[in-house]
Design a protein around this motif. Sequence first.
Motif, PDB file in Angstrom:
ATOM      1  N   ILE A 182       0.240  -2.044   7.812  1.00 55.67           N
ATOM      2  CA  ILE A 182      -1.077  -2.251   8.430  1.00 55.67           C
ATOM      3  C   ILE A 182      -1.704  -3.530   7.909  1.00 55.67           C
ATOM      4  O   ILE A 182      -2.192  -4.358   8.682  1.00 55.67           O
ATOM      5  N   CYS A 183      -1.664  -3.744   6.585  1.00 57.29           N
ATOM      6  CA  CYS A 183      -2.293  -4.945   6.038  1.00 57.29           C
ATOM      7  C   CYS A 183      -1.550  -6.201   6.474  1.00 57.29           C
ATOM      8  O   CYS A 183      -2.171  -7.247   6.696  1.00 57.29           O
ATOM      9  N   ASN A 204       0.374   1.686   4.727  1.00 55.35           N
ATOM     10  CA  ASN A 204      -0.665   0.727   4.353  1.00 55.35           C
ATOM     11  C   ASN A 204      -0.145  -0.705   4.301  1.00 55.35           C
ATOM     12  O   ASN A 204      -0.819  -1.632   4.746  1.00 55.35           O
ATOM     13  N   HIS A 232     -10.692   1.328   3.559  1.00 51.76           N
ATOM     14  CA  HIS A 232     -11.146   1.759   4.882  1.00 51.76           C
ATOM     15  C   HIS A 232     -10.478   3.051   5.339  1.00 51.76           C
ATOM     16  O   HIS A 232     -11.118   3.900   5.964  1.00 51.76           O
ATOM     17  N   VAL A 236      -7.295  -2.207   3.140  1.00 48.91           N
ATOM     18  CA  VAL A 236      -6.781  -1.163   4.033  1.00 48.91           C
ATOM     19  C   VAL A 236      -6.996   0.212   3.407  1.00 48.91           C
ATOM     20  O   VAL A 236      -7.489   1.131   4.070  1.00 48.91           O
ATOM     21  N   ARG A 265      -4.071  -5.087   0.783  1.00 45.70           N
ATOM     22  CA  ARG A 265      -3.739  -3.657   0.747  1.00 45.70           C
ATOM     23  C   ARG A 265      -4.940  -2.838   0.274  1.00 45.70           C
ATOM     24  O   ARG A 265      -5.189  -1.749   0.778  1.00 45.70           O
TER      25      ARG A 265
END
Length: 58
Positions: free
Chosen positions: A10-11, A7, A24, A21, A18
């Motif tokens: 990805i963020c 995570n 979702h 993310v 965070r």
Amino acid sequence: MAQGLGNAAICAQLFVTRSAVEKHINAIFTKLDLPAGEAHNRRVLAILQHLRAGAAQG
């Protein structure tokens, strides 16, 4: 997730928080009806489901 990122990574790539993310990703898990809990890794199950769907189409 398919790239094996967590995570935080990805963020950082998407320039979002965070919590966004996580919100979702949890929505994706819910739509895929993936079980929560320590017995399963939902990230792995999501990728396996994606691969199966691609194999069924191809």
